[in-house]
Design an enzyme around this catalytic site. Structure first.
Site, PDB file in Angstrom:
ATOM      1  N   THR A 196       0.875  -1.163   0.000  1.00  0.00           N
ATOM      2  CA  THR A 196       0.000   0.000   0.000  1.00  0.00           C
ATOM      3  C   THR A 196       0.913   1.213   0.000  1.00  0.00           C
ATOM      4  O   THR A 196       2.015   1.147   0.522  1.00  0.00           O
ATOM      5  CB  THR A 196      -0.842   0.017   1.295  1.00  0.00           C
ATOM      6  OG1 THR A 196      -1.584  -1.189   1.385  1.00  0.00           O
ATOM      7  CG2 THR A 196      -1.795   1.191   1.340  1.00  0.00           C
ATOM      8  N   ARG A 203     -13.198  -7.596  -2.260  1.00  0.00           N
ATOM      9  CA  ARG A 203     -12.362  -7.642  -1.063  1.00  0.00           C
ATOM     10  C   ARG A 203     -11.859  -6.240  -0.711  1.00  0.00           C
ATOM     11  O   ARG A 203     -11.411  -5.485  -1.552  1.00  0.00           O
ATOM     12  CB  ARG A 203     -11.184  -8.572  -1.300  1.00  0.00           C
ATOM     13  CG  ARG A 203     -10.193  -8.655  -0.130  1.00  0.00           C
ATOM     14  CD  ARG A 203      -8.980  -7.797  -0.348  1.00  0.00           C
ATOM     15  NE  ARG A 203      -7.992  -7.936   0.718  1.00  0.00           N
ATOM     16  CZ  ARG A 203      -6.930  -7.162   0.850  1.00  0.00           C
ATOM     17  NH1 ARG A 203      -6.710  -6.200  -0.030  1.00  0.00           N
ATOM     18  NH2 ARG A 203      -6.080  -7.333   1.848  1.00  0.00           N
ATOM     19  N   VAL A 204     -11.937  -5.896   0.576  1.00  0.00           N
ATOM     20  CA  VAL A 204     -11.419  -4.634   1.088  1.00  0.00           C
ATOM     21  C   VAL A 204     -10.441  -4.955   2.207  1.00  0.00           C
ATOM     22  O   VAL A 204     -10.766  -5.718   3.119  1.00  0.00           O
ATOM     23  CB  VAL A 204     -12.549  -3.728   1.613  1.00  0.00           C
ATOM     24  CG1 VAL A 204     -11.976  -2.469   2.253  1.00  0.00           C
ATOM     25  CG2 VAL A 204     -13.510  -3.365   0.478  1.00  0.00           C
ATOM     26  N   GLY A 205      -9.257  -4.389   2.141  1.00  0.00           N
ATOM     27  CA  GLY A 205      -8.250  -4.633   3.162  1.00  0.00           C
ATOM     28  C   GLY A 205      -8.247  -3.567   4.236  1.00  0.00           C
ATOM     29  O   GLY A 205      -9.266  -2.942   4.536  1.00  0.00           O
ATOM     30  N   ASP A 206      -7.077  -3.344   4.814  1.00  0.00           N
ATOM     31  CA  ASP A 206      -6.962  -2.406   5.934  1.00  0.00           C
ATOM     32  C   ASP A 206      -6.891  -0.951   5.525  1.00  0.00           C
ATOM     33  O   ASP A 206      -7.179  -0.052   6.328  1.00  0.00           O
ATOM     34  CB  ASP A 206      -5.694  -2.734   6.730  1.00  0.00           C
ATOM     35  CG  ASP A 206      -4.427  -2.456   5.913  1.00  0.00           C
ATOM     36  OD1 ASP A 206      -3.684  -1.516   6.252  1.00  0.00           O
ATOM     37  OD2 ASP A 206      -4.174  -3.183   4.938  1.00  0.00           O
ATOM     38  N   GLY A 237       1.068  -3.747   4.261  1.00  0.00           N
ATOM     39  CA  GLY A 237       1.398  -5.141   4.531  1.00  0.00           C
ATOM     40  C   GLY A 237       0.217  -6.054   4.305  1.00  0.00           C
ATOM     41  O   GLY A 237      -0.633  -5.792   3.448  1.00  0.00           O
ATOM     42  N   GLY A 275      -3.118  -7.067   4.684  1.00  0.00           N
ATOM     43  CA  GLY A 275      -4.261  -6.285   5.126  1.00  0.00           C
ATOM     44  C   GLY A 275      -5.158  -6.967   6.128  1.00  0.00           C
ATOM     45  O   GLY A 275      -5.645  -6.338   7.076  1.00  0.00           O
TER      46      GLY A 275
END
Length: 292
Positions: A151, A179-182, A203, A205
């Site tokens: 990221t 999908r959604v990460g951090d 990193g 997520g």
């Protein structure tokens, strides 16, 4: 300790960087931090500096954000971005957007609205109504097989003592659509509060989200300076056998950097030193950090 007048740090992702890509990562981060630093030198806001720096990273296909985004299992690009104002605690975030040239601009446009997070078509409609440029054919995927764990992000402190944090990502190669990460989740991939400081992470997520890693660093900065607080990422990442990297600035302007990945593309600048410093590993910045 006296507070520095202004500080800015950017990262280009916690990951393994191939030797032939090292120069591109260093120079790309340097361009981004210089763009933000120019705003801060003129007395501009941390919010504008962070937004501008992340835009530069999104426009550089070296990084997994914007033009360098990776493709999901359906062969589509879905991008996330977020920005936070440490003065007002305003948050703007977008997730799973496909047709926005600079997702961080859409996130910034949300800062003055009641919602803090919009996703998918709703976020794209908002960006279109805000007059932002749609993504064109310049949005390309990075090399096939790049997992896209990384990221991009920025933290900044301005002359008025205000802090801002921003993130942007092009997702994970081959992941499930939607999908959604951090990255767009406050307390996970980013946070900013003038009274404490700001953080931006990169990193794995899901691991960062499960451990509220950004919030852990923020809590630690309530007790100790940024360069010590950032070390709290190691234990939870070891527990989950995951990788992460974090950049942080505390309320006094001290910088903190930590990562357990092989590399972490970085650049920083401040009122304390005139030249932009860039690196692909935190150890390269130790001497410069001691002068901040």
């Amino acid at each position: 300790m006296d507070r520095l007048q202004w500080v800015i740090v950017v990262h280009g992702g916690a990951k393994t960087i191939a030797p032939d890509k090292a120069v591109a990562h260093r120079s790309g981060c340097a361009r981004a931090v210089e763009a933000g630093a120019e705003i801060l030198r003129r007395g501009g806001s941390a919010l504008d500096a962070a937004r501008r720096a992340v835009c530069v990273l999104e426009d550089d296909p070296t990084f997994n954000a914007g033009r360098g985004s990776v493709r999901n299992a359906a062969g589509e690009i879905e991008m996330d971005a977020a920005i936070m104002d440490g003065e007002t605690l305003a948050i703007g975030a977008v997730a799973a957007v496909r047709h926005v040239a600079n997702p961080i601009e859409a996130a910034a446009a949300l800062l003055d609205t009641p919602p803090i997070l919009l996703v998918g078509k709703g976020a794209e409609r908002f960006a279109r109504d805000a007059g932002l440029c749609p993504a064109g054919p310049e949005i390309v995927s990075v090399a096939a097989g790049d997992p896209g764990h990384d990221t991009v992000g920025c933290v900044a402190l301005d002359r008025a003592g205000h802090v801002a944090a921003a993130t942007s990502t092009g997702g994970l190669e081959g992941t499930l659509p939607g999908r959604v990460g951090d990255s767009p989740l406050p307390g996970c991939g980013f946070y900013a509060d003038d009274a404490i400081g700001g953080v931006s992470l990169s990193g794995d997520g899901e691991a960062i989200g499960r451990t509220l890693l950004g919030a852990r660093v923020m809590r630690a900065m309530e007790r100790e300076p940024a360069d010590e607080a950032v070390t709290v990422i190691f234990a939870p990442m070891e527990r989950l056998a995951a990788e992460a990297g974090v950049i942080a600035i505390d309320a006094t302007g001290q910088i903190g950097i930590a990562h357990n990945s092989d590399h972490f593309a970085l650049a920083c600048a401040s009122s304390a030193f005139p030249e932009v410093v860039s690196a692909i590993h935190q150890n390269e910045l130790r001497e410069e950090k001691s002068n901040v």
